[in-house]
Write a protein that holds these residues in place. Sequence first.
Motif, mmCIF file in Angstrom:
data_model
loop_
_atom_site.group_PDB
_atom_site.id
_atom_site.type_symbol
_atom_site.label_atom_id
_atom_site.label_comp_id
_atom_site.label_asym_id
_atom_site.label_seq_id
_atom_site.Cartn_x
_atom_site.Cartn_y
_atom_site.Cartn_z
ATOM 1 N N UNK A 119 1.636 9.605 -5.997
ATOM 2 C CA UNK A 119 0.509 10.952 -5.939
ATOM 3 C C UNK A 119 0.886 11.748 -6.795
ATOM 4 N N UNK A 120 0.429 11.803 -7.988
ATOM 5 C CA UNK A 120 0.761 12.526 -9.077
ATOM 6 C C UNK A 120 0.513 14.267 -9.023
ATOM 7 N N UNK A 131 0.674 -1.115 0.007
ATOM 8 C CA UNK A 131 0.016 -0.052 -0.168
ATOM 9 C C UNK A 131 0.759 1.220 0.072
ATOM 10 N N UNK A 132 2.137 1.252 -0.070
ATOM 11 C CA UNK A 132 3.200 2.198 0.092
ATOM 12 C C UNK A 132 2.745 3.119 -1.449
ATOM 13 N N UNK A 133 2.647 4.745 -0.919
ATOM 14 C CA UNK A 133 2.699 5.544 -1.903
ATOM 15 C C UNK A 133 3.612 6.629 -1.797
ATOM 16 N N UNK A 134 4.083 7.254 -2.830
ATOM 17 C CA UNK A 134 5.124 8.248 -2.858
ATOM 18 C C UNK A 134 4.579 9.542 -3.645
ATOM 19 N N UNK A 135 4.839 10.636 -3.053
ATOM 20 C CA UNK A 135 4.504 11.834 -3.854
ATOM 21 C C UNK A 135 5.292 12.116 -5.032
ATOM 22 N N UNK A 136 4.762 12.568 -6.064
ATOM 23 C CA UNK A 136 5.610 13.131 -7.195
ATOM 24 C C UNK A 136 6.576 14.005 -6.999
#
Length: 266
Positions: free
Chosen positions: A263-264, A131-136
């Motif tokens: 996270x575009x 579930x990891x997300x990274x900011x653009x």
Amino acid sequence: MEYIKEIPAIKWKNGNYVKVLEQTVNDENIFLYIDDLEHRKFSTYPKDLKDFTIGYALAEGLIKSFEDVESIQIKDKNIFLKTKYNHNLKKNSSTPHDNSEGQEHTYESIMSDSAGGWRSELNNIEPVSSDLKVKASDIIKNIQELKENAKIWQKTGGVHVAQLIYKDNVILREDVSRHVAVDKVIGAAARKGYDLTNSYICYSGRIPADMLIKFVRVKIPIVISNAAPAGSGYMIADKANITMVGFVRDNRFNLYTAPERVLLNE
């Protein structure tokens, strides 16, 4: 000790030239002995060799976790790794699986050889779940910090750089081989007990299949590079549900696979 030396060079620019001393990496061959397998030879920047050994064994599927290591000894240019799996030449692949013999194991895994053996093993790849997300914006920042903190690269331009991010923790390692640099950060993270499924890696260099397979094995969900993906790397990333980001330059990048983790708009 920093393995850096000065070498004479002639610097030419716009028709003018001058004799200078340039700094370069003093790379060395090391030999890795894992249980009773044949030794493996690597050209490396010979620092952080314990990190490399653990990361290599994890990424090649020879151990499942740091707890599988019984001992590591470094003697001159030789590294001796003993694992609980007692690998020997009768075992001909890589991922350890328990059976009724206790410490004796058999292997079945995707191949990571550069000759293309991985193509026939694509059906064995299990998608990476995270579930990891990274900011653009963090992707841009991470590559910039990669360059700023790469001290050996700044001095010589002769190494690759890898950086692993886990929560607020950052591990950076450098090596003449991009594969070894990545192995080093994986090993360092494993030794610290980081959750690799909630970590991501930024590194310098192309993104081919044999690199992606390392991430499949240790279940790292996001890989970021300032360079290009190979077609083989794209195939593995797509099959394994790994988020692959390339061509991170200035204020731009290309997002190729599993875009939901980026996270575009942030």
